[in-house]
Design a protein around this motif. Structure first.
Motif, PDB file in Angstrom:
ATOM      1  N   ASP A  47       0.816  -1.213   0.000  1.00  0.00           N
ATOM      2  CA  ASP A  47       0.000   0.000   0.000  1.00  0.00           C
ATOM      3  C   ASP A  47       0.850   1.264   0.000  1.00  0.00           C
ATOM      4  O   ASP A  47       0.563   2.211  -0.730  1.00  0.00           O
ATOM      5  N   LYS A  48       1.892   1.284   0.814  1.00  0.00           N
ATOM      6  CA  LYS A  48       2.748   2.469   0.905  1.00  0.00           C
ATOM      7  C   LYS A  48       3.466   2.759  -0.408  1.00  0.00           C
ATOM      8  O   LYS A  48       3.654   3.919  -0.774  1.00  0.00           O
ATOM      9  N   LEU A  49       3.891   1.712  -1.085  1.00  0.00           N
ATOM     10  CA  LEU A  49       4.690   1.892  -2.298  1.00  0.00           C
ATOM     11  C   LEU A  49       3.874   1.794  -3.584  1.00  0.00           C
ATOM     12  O   LEU A  49       4.386   2.136  -4.662  1.00  0.00           O
ATOM     13  N   GLY A  50       2.663   1.302  -3.484  1.00  0.00           N
ATOM     14  CA  GLY A  50       1.861   1.108  -4.687  1.00  0.00           C
ATOM     15  C   GLY A  50       2.429   0.022  -5.584  1.00  0.00           C
ATOM     16  O   GLY A  50       2.367   0.123  -6.811  1.00  0.00           O
ATOM     17  N   ARG A  51       2.992  -0.996  -4.969  1.00  0.00           N
ATOM     18  CA  ARG A  51       3.625  -2.092  -5.713  1.00  0.00           C
ATOM     19  C   ARG A  51       2.922  -3.405  -5.394  1.00  0.00           C
ATOM     20  O   ARG A  51       2.238  -3.534  -4.401  1.00  0.00           O
ATOM     21  N   SER A  52       3.143  -4.407  -6.234  1.00  0.00           N
ATOM     22  CA  SER A  52       2.504  -5.708  -6.070  1.00  0.00           C
ATOM     23  C   SER A  52       3.169  -6.531  -4.967  1.00  0.00           C
ATOM     24  O   SER A  52       4.302  -6.252  -4.554  1.00  0.00           O
ATOM     25  N   LYS A  53       2.453  -7.550  -4.552  1.00  0.00           N
ATOM     26  CA  LYS A  53       2.993  -8.482  -3.557  1.00  0.00           C
ATOM     27  C   LYS A  53       4.260  -9.144  -4.091  1.00  0.00           C
ATOM     28  O   LYS A  53       5.245  -9.288  -3.373  1.00  0.00           O
ATOM     29  N   ASN A  54       4.220  -9.528  -5.365  1.00  0.00           N
ATOM     30  CA  ASN A  54       5.386 -10.157  -5.984  1.00  0.00           C
ATOM     31  C   ASN A  54       6.604  -9.234  -5.939  1.00  0.00           C
ATOM     32  O   ASN A  54       7.713  -9.674  -5.626  1.00  0.00           O
ATOM     33  N   PHE A  55       6.420  -7.953  -6.259  1.00  0.00           N
ATOM     34  CA  PHE A  55       7.513  -6.982  -6.226  1.00  0.00           C
ATOM     35  C   PHE A  55       8.122  -6.910  -4.830  1.00  0.00           C
ATOM     36  O   PHE A  55       9.341  -7.016  -4.660  1.00  0.00           O
ATOM     37  N   VAL A  56       7.264  -6.731  -3.836  1.00  0.00           N
ATOM     38  CA  VAL A  56       7.734  -6.570  -2.455  1.00  0.00           C
ATOM     39  C   VAL A  56       8.475  -7.820  -1.994  1.00  0.00           C
ATOM     40  O   VAL A  56       9.608  -7.741  -1.492  1.00  0.00           O
ATOM     41  N   GLN A  57       7.876  -8.979  -2.171  1.00  0.00           N
ATOM     42  CA  GLN A  57       8.499 -10.209  -1.694  1.00  0.00           C
ATOM     43  C   GLN A  57       9.780 -10.531  -2.445  1.00  0.00           C
ATOM     44  O   GLN A  57      10.769 -10.936  -1.833  1.00  0.00           O
ATOM     45  N   ARG A  58       9.774 -10.323  -3.744  1.00  0.00           N
ATOM     46  CA  ARG A  58      10.966 -10.634  -4.546  1.00  0.00           C
ATOM     47  C   ARG A  58      12.199  -9.895  -4.023  1.00  0.00           C
ATOM     48  O   ARG A  58      13.243 -10.491  -3.791  1.00  0.00           O
ATOM     49  N   TRP A  59      12.059  -8.583  -3.841  1.00  0.00           N
ATOM     50  CA  TRP A  59      13.232  -7.794  -3.461  1.00  0.00           C
ATOM     51  C   TRP A  59      13.613  -7.995  -2.006  1.00  0.00           C
ATOM     52  O   TRP A  59      14.797  -7.970  -1.664  1.00  0.00           O
ATOM     53  N   CYS A  60      12.651  -8.259  -1.162  1.00  0.00           N
ATOM     54  CA  CYS A  60      12.967  -8.557   0.235  1.00  0.00           C
ATOM     55  C   CYS A  60      13.713  -9.883   0.345  1.00  0.00           C
ATOM     56  O   CYS A  60      14.671 -10.007   1.116  1.00  0.00           O
ATOM     57  N   TYR A  61      13.300 -10.855  -0.441  1.00  0.00           N
ATOM     58  CA  TYR A  61      13.990 -12.148  -0.409  1.00  0.00           C
ATOM     59  C   TYR A  61      15.380 -12.052  -1.044  1.00  0.00           C
ATOM     60  O   TYR A  61      16.312 -12.725  -0.596  1.00  0.00           O
ATOM     61  N   PHE A  62      15.525 -11.218  -2.071  1.00  0.00           N
ATOM     62  CA  PHE A  62      16.869 -10.991  -2.612  1.00  0.00           C
ATOM     63  C   PHE A  62      17.777 -10.433  -1.520  1.00  0.00           C
ATOM     64  O   PHE A  62      18.930 -10.850  -1.386  1.00  0.00           O
ATOM     65  N   TYR A  63      17.280  -9.461  -0.751  1.00  0.00           N
ATOM     66  CA  TYR A  63      18.085  -8.914   0.338  1.00  0.00           C
ATOM     67  C   TYR A  63      18.384  -9.997   1.370  1.00  0.00           C
ATOM     68  O   TYR A  63      19.524 -10.149   1.803  1.00  0.00           O
ATOM     69  N   ASP A  65      18.644 -13.116   1.099  1.00  0.00           N
ATOM     70  CA  ASP A  65      19.573 -14.142   0.633  1.00  0.00           C
ATOM     71  C   ASP A  65      20.923 -13.603   0.196  1.00  0.00           C
ATOM     72  O   ASP A  65      21.906 -14.343   0.210  1.00  0.00           O
ATOM     73  N   GLY A  66      20.978 -12.317  -0.188  1.00  0.00           N
ATOM     74  CA  GLY A  66      22.235 -11.817  -0.756  1.00  0.00           C
ATOM     75  C   GLY A  66      22.703 -10.460  -0.278  1.00  0.00           C
ATOM     76  O   GLY A  66      23.728  -9.981  -0.740  1.00  0.00           O
ATOM     77  N   GLY A  67      21.938  -9.810   0.604  1.00  0.00           N
ATOM     78  CA  GLY A  67      22.358  -8.509   1.108  1.00  0.00           C
ATOM     79  C   GLY A  67      21.953  -7.367   0.185  1.00  0.00           C
ATOM     80  O   GLY A  67      21.271  -7.564  -0.824  1.00  0.00           O
ATOM     81  N   ILE A  68      22.391  -6.176   0.553  1.00  0.00           N
ATOM     82  CA  ILE A  68      21.992  -4.967  -0.174  1.00  0.00           C
ATOM     83  C   ILE A  68      22.399  -5.029  -1.650  1.00  0.00           C
ATOM     84  O   ILE A  68      21.643  -4.601  -2.513  1.00  0.00           O
ATOM     85  N   ASP A  69      23.555  -5.546  -1.934  1.00  0.00           N
ATOM     86  CA  ASP A  69      24.018  -5.561  -3.326  1.00  0.00           C
ATOM     87  C   ASP A  69      23.164  -6.455  -4.217  1.00  0.00           C
ATOM     88  O   ASP A  69      23.191  -6.310  -5.446  1.00  0.00           O
ATOM     89  N   ALA A  70      22.383  -7.351  -3.640  1.00  0.00           N
ATOM     90  CA  ALA A  70      21.484  -8.207  -4.417  1.00  0.00           C
ATOM     91  C   ALA A  70      20.198  -7.486  -4.800  1.00  0.00           C
ATOM     92  O   ALA A  70      19.433  -7.960  -5.625  1.00  0.00           O
ATOM     93  N   VAL A  71      19.970  -6.306  -4.199  1.00  0.00           N
ATOM     94  CA  VAL A  71      18.753  -5.537  -4.450  1.00  0.00           C
ATOM     95  C   VAL A  71      19.030  -4.521  -5.569  1.00  0.00           C
ATOM     96  O   VAL A  71      19.022  -3.328  -5.369  1.00  0.00           O
ATOM     97  N   THR A  72      19.269  -5.038  -6.771  1.00  0.00           N
ATOM     98  CA  THR A  72      19.533  -4.157  -7.910  1.00  0.00           C
ATOM     99  C   THR A  72      18.833  -4.663  -9.145  1.00  0.00           C
ATOM    100  O   THR A  72      18.474  -5.793  -9.237  1.00  0.00           O
TER     101      THR A  72
END
Length: 72
Positions: A47-63, A65-72
């Motif tokens: 709701d805050k970002l206006g993004r989908s569940k898939n978007f939110v979960q994908r990037w959170c799981y990248f972080y 599993d791989g840290g900040i540098d994986a969030v690109t």
């Protein structure tokens, strides 16, 4: 969603990247991770970002599993 802090310096770095990032999509990736680490539920982040569940979960799981540098 339980996203643990990987490094004690990550909060400050995510805050910095959210402030300076000019690309809105990339900025939202960092912001989603920052909110998840703070314990915000997925729905609230969506709701805050206006993004989908898939978007939110994908990037959170990248972080998770791989840290900040994986969030690109």
């Amino acid at each position: 969603m339980d996203i643990p802090l990987r490094n004690p310096f990550d909060l400050a770095e995510l805050d910095r990247r959210v402030r300076v990032e000019s690309n809105a999509k990339q900025r939202d990736r960092y912001h989603a991770v920052r909110l998840a680490i703070a314990g915000e539920p997925t729905g609230t982040i969506m709701d805050k970002l206006g993004r989908s569940k898939n978007f939110v979960q994908r990037w959170c799981y990248f972080y998770r599993d791989g840290g900040i540098d994986a969030v690109t």
